[in-house]
Design an enzyme around this catalytic site. Structure first.
Site, PDB file in Angstrom:
ATOM      1  N   HIS A 189       0.828  -1.201   0.000  1.00 41.54           N
ATOM      2  CA  HIS A 189       0.000   0.000   0.000  1.00 41.54           C
ATOM      3  C   HIS A 189       0.864   1.254   0.000  1.00 41.54           C
ATOM      4  CE1 HIS A 189       0.646   1.616   4.104  1.00 41.54           C
ATOM      5  NE2 HIS A 189       0.867   0.355   4.433  1.00 41.54           N
ATOM      6  N   CYS A 190       0.234   2.366  -0.368  1.00 40.39           N
ATOM      7  CA  CYS A 190       0.833   3.692  -0.190  1.00 40.39           C
ATOM      8  C   CYS A 190      -0.138   4.501   0.657  1.00 40.39           C
ATOM      9  CB  CYS A 190       1.173   4.336  -1.533  1.00 40.39           C
ATOM     10  SG  CYS A 190      -0.178   4.365  -2.736  1.00 40.39           S
ATOM     11  N   THR A 191      -0.310   5.799   0.397  1.00 39.91           N
ATOM     12  CA  THR A 191      -1.228   6.585   1.215  1.00 39.91           C
ATOM     13  C   THR A 191      -2.676   6.382   0.782  1.00 39.91           C
ATOM     14  OG1 THR A 191       0.392   8.276   1.854  1.00 39.91           O
ATOM     15  CG2 THR A 191      -1.919   8.932   1.854  1.00 39.91           C
ATOM     16  N   THR A 197       0.730   2.218  -5.473  1.00 37.20           N
ATOM     17  CA  THR A 197       0.057   0.924  -5.355  1.00 37.20           C
ATOM     18  C   THR A 197      -0.584   0.529  -6.678  1.00 37.20           C
ATOM     19  OG1 THR A 197      -0.345   1.262  -3.003  1.00 37.20           O
ATOM     20  CG2 THR A 197      -1.794  -0.299  -4.141  1.00 37.20           C
TER      21      THR A 197
END
Length: 300
Positions: A189-191, A197
């Site tokens: 994941h990212c933010t 992602t």
């Protein structure tokens, strides 16, 4: 078109393993509906999905329960932690940069999964957004984000997925982890779970032999899953007096065909083909690609 698993393992001509990059004719497919994608419903994250279920060119199917994508996990509730524990995750890869982790917080995880910090640069996106909002100045915000500038900035972020060596190393390491059965089921994941992602997911599905239309639809589905949350963010900015025109940040909140196409154009410009990007840019070997398919594709 990708070969069957048997042909893949026996291949010596590596270019035969990869579909050509999308042509103009195939670059705007009808998106697969978000309802057909297996979402993991959580209270503290809105873009959590199982990447299984996609049918490959050679009749296989991506296995459920092996690869997950999501937005950040810092705001998970106790109920969310219980739901996440039920996935049996072995590894959680966090692609956020330290500034993002500092702002939103570290992931909240149940016991079991090993957290891996693997930052992929956002090319200054987080800082740009914070500076624009923090200024509270509608003129400055228009100068920074208006007139197509926000969308252009996003395109530059996507170019770094191809041109930045550290980014390429992070994507390669994540794909290797996905191929490693010792890692167990893996979530990355990212933010917002949509750009870094999204690129990782598009690469993974493409390397597994999922058709371009399905891989792209999975990428675009972030817009549906994030829509309500992103609208609340914009309304909150307006109500707090931080932005008179919060619609300026919509290009930063969305994924768009143009962003993905920018990365693919850069692949062509820098490497000539997806195969060379993967083999030279990411440094992935045939045996690693075979292991990825062996672990994640059933029935090919």
């Amino acid at each position: 078109m990708p070969l069957s698993r048997r042909a893949l393992l026996a291949a010596t001509g590596a270019a035969a393993l990869f579909p050509v990059l999308p042509t103009e004719a195939s670059a705007r497919p009808r998106p697969r509906s978000a309802e057909a994608i297996r979402q993991i419903p959580l209270q503290g994250a809105v873009n959590v999905r199982d990447l299984g279920g996609y049918v490959t060119y050679d009749g296989g199917r991506v296995r459920y329960g092996r690869a997950y994508r999501s937005d950040h996990l810092a705001k998970l509730t106790e109920a969310d932690l219980t739901a996440l524990a039920g996935l049996g995750l072995g590894t959680v890869v966090d692609l956020r940069i330290p500034a993002e982790v500092g702002y939103d917080g570290a992931d909240r995880l149940p016991a079991g999964p090993v957290p891996v910090a693997r930052p992929v640069t956002d090319n200054g996106l987080f800082g740009q957004l914070m500076a624009a909002i923090g200024s509270r100045d509608p003129v400055r915000q228009e100068e920074m984000l208006g007139g197509g500038r926000a969308a252009a900035f996003m395109c530059e972020v996507y170019r770094t997925f191809v041109t930045d060596a550290a980014n390429r190393a992070a994507f390669a390491a994540t794909l290797r982890d996905l191929a490693d059965p010792r890692r167990g089921p893996l979530l990355f994941h990212c933010t917002s779970g949509k750009d870094r992602t999204g690129w990782t997911s598009w690469l993974l599905l493409t390397l597994l032999g999922v058709p371009e239309s399905s891989a792209r639809a999975d990428y675009l589905a972030s817009n549906a899953f994030r829509a309500a949350n992103d609208a609340r963010v914009r309304e909150g900015l307006k109500q707090a007096g931080l932005m008179q025109d919060p619609e300026l940040i919509v290009p930063l909140q969305e994924v768009r065909n143009a962003y993905l196409d920018t990365a693919l154009d850069q692949v062509r410009a820098s490497y000539g083909s997806l195969f060379r990007y993967v083999s030279v840019g990411l440094g992935l070997e045939l045996r690693e690609l075979a292991a990825l398919r062996e672990r994640l594709v059933a029935g090919a």
